[in-house]
Design an enzyme around this catalytic site. Structure first.
Site, PDB file in Angstrom:
ATOM      1  N   ASP A  33     -63.431 -67.895  83.751  1.00  0.00           N
ATOM      2  CA  ASP A  33     -63.693 -68.761  82.595  1.00  0.00           C
ATOM      3  C   ASP A  33     -63.828 -67.996  81.280  1.00  0.00           C
ATOM      4  OD1 ASP A  33     -66.009 -67.629  83.563  1.00  0.00           O
ATOM      5  OD2 ASP A  33     -67.231 -69.422  83.351  1.00  0.00           O
ATOM      6  N   GLU A  62     -75.137 -56.573  87.111  1.00  0.00           N
ATOM      7  CA  GLU A  62     -74.495 -55.529  86.291  1.00  0.00           C
ATOM      8  C   GLU A  62     -75.321 -54.244  86.331  1.00  0.00           C
ATOM      9  OE1 GLU A  62     -75.364 -58.527  85.193  1.00  0.00           O
ATOM     10  OE2 GLU A  62     -73.703 -59.512  84.138  1.00  0.00           O
TER      11      GLU A  62
END
Lengths: 314, 314
Positions: free
Chosen positions: A172, A255
């Site tokens: 996206d 992350e």
């Protein structure tokens, strides 16, 4: 007379070489894994900028297999917007050279519509499966979305790649073509701003006097690397030298956990891209969720096109 | 001996013709407005499908100026997601041949970042302005968004185009490349399904026994043409024969009003695309809205890259 023959022969030979070069570039569908030359820097100008990839692509470009391969890992899952998102991202990737798209579904069976889409793009690709473990699926609260998928992508890279660069690209997000030109030459870990992140509107390394001096992110939460998944790229060789590097199943810390698992690696080692982090080349665009489509009234529409359309819908 | 010279000369001439053809296709950046030949149908197969537009584009494709020109009218307005949306749409259009992108801002001044983006794409384009009239801007409730922009696009087409086809393509939608291959050959008004519309998940003409038999749309509201803005394309010549055709400033009835203004034109006259409306080639994807970004603490970050990033943010 002999001079004429000689000139003719020379011209023919020259032309033959040209068309031969063309044939080579035509047949470069196979994926070549080549080491980038040391000191090989992103080349600016006509070969790589967006305008050169317009409708009138010149034929005699540099063969793309001389470029370091770029592995794009995209986690995805079944939802009403899935095909649209993948279609849109595929168009961006179709304009990138020597790219290999690793699409990993959070599912137990491959979606044949995704497989058809991948085939239609003509992109070099791998279509993999990596369902979220039951343990996390059942848990309440935020889920570690895309972690299975990305770790499966990393596993594929460890097994199949030797050089080049990989990048986690969600379906996206929005990517400027310039991003791919720049991350391709990552030596260790490169970082760059990501637009549309938190209330600050951007997440980025802070650069002062041309040097890294911290992170700007709306959600730090004690993270050593407060960055977004779309904000970094990693060299394949760098990963291969770290056999334990993996993404943790920890929502919000994916992350940070992954980047910490790349030790030895410190924030000071980051390669700063996007003109010293002054440009936005990637945006964390999010698509509005749609409810599953309502059932079709089969009594009313049983012999119409809507029956076939309904098979595509989620 | 003469035979050798003759053969050599022939080969040279042949090669010259080949490279000449290549040079012509190289220089086709100008926009050629040509009438499609009568009976010219969408050609399937290697020339037009997505896989042929992969990284290894063949050189000897049909010159694109033989294709009917395609005018894409995109209304846009300033918001945090604007540059991302336009970037993403531009990648799709960069894979379409002989396309002319008419980008119309709802603003009183052109956004220089939009102008730079357009230039970078290498696409043939026009950058126009059409602010929403004060009258509607001040009104409470739903606003006629994009109407000024689209009418400005229509005006440009009346003044500059003679043949070809136009299509209203919002910047947040998603388009399959096949859509552009198909709409290019519209003779009057073509229609096709649009995914992700209302609770039904799709808006489409209903096709029974290969013929049009009504509309499937979650919001009919007495509309003669209950279709989405992304669900139809119109031939330029058809528009030019209807000097009064215009989009009304009436929220929810823009499509219906415009299609009715194309009279004489009845639902039975619709050309059905997307394999008799059994495929979804366009989705009404909507991007999640972002709040304007928070101000930057200039005392803290005054000599960093963040100052430049902040200039890009909305």
């Amino acid at each position: 007379m002999y001079l004429i023959i000689f000139i003719s022969a020379s011209v023919i030979l020259y032309q033959y070489q040209l068309s031969n070069a063309w044939l080579i570039s035509q047949n470069s569908q196979e994926f070549h894994v080549l080491s980038p030359k040391t000191g090989d820097k992103p080349r600016s100008g006509s070969l790589f900028n967006a305008s050169s990839i317009s409708n009138t692509t010149p034929c005699f470009q540099e063969p793309e297999d001389l470029l370091p391969p770029l592995y794009v890992i995209t986690p995805t899952y079944r939802r009403p917007e899935q095909l649209a998102e993948l279609t849109r991202l595929s168009h961006t990737l179709m304009l990138v050279k020597n790219v290999f798209w690793i699409v990993v579904e959070d599912a137990t069976n491959k979606n044949h519509l995704v497989a058809e889409l991948l085939k239609k793009t003509g992109l070099k690709h791998e279509h993999l499966l990596a369902p979220m473990p039951e343990l996390y699926r059942k848990k309440k609260g935020p889920k570690p979305r895309g972690v299975s998928n990305r770790n499966r992508g990393l596993q594929w890279i460890r097994q199949n790649a030797k050089t080049g660069v990989f990048y986690f690209a969600d379906d996206d997000n929005t990517y400027d073509l310039q991003l791919f030109t720049e991350i391709r030459y990552t030596k260790r870990v490169s970082m760059f701003p990501v637009g549309l992140i938190t209330k600050l509107g951007v997440s980025s390394p802070i650069v002062r006097n041309g040097r890294f001096s911290g992170f700007y992110d709306g959600w730090v939460a004690g993270r050593k690397f407060p960055v977004d998944m779309a904000g970094f790229a990693v060299a394949v060789e760098f990963l291969l030298q770290r056999p334990k590097a993996l993404m943790p199943f920890r929502p919000g810390f994916e992350e940070d956990g992954f980047l910490k698992s790349l030790e030895p690696f410190e924030p000071q080692d980051i390669e700063l891209l996007a003109s010293n982090c002054t440009k936005i080349l990637v945006w964390h665009t999010q698509t509005k969720k749609n409810e599953p489509s309502q059932p079709l009234d089969l009594a009313k529409y049983n012999s119409t096109n809507l029956v076939m359309l309904k098979q595509i819908l989620v």
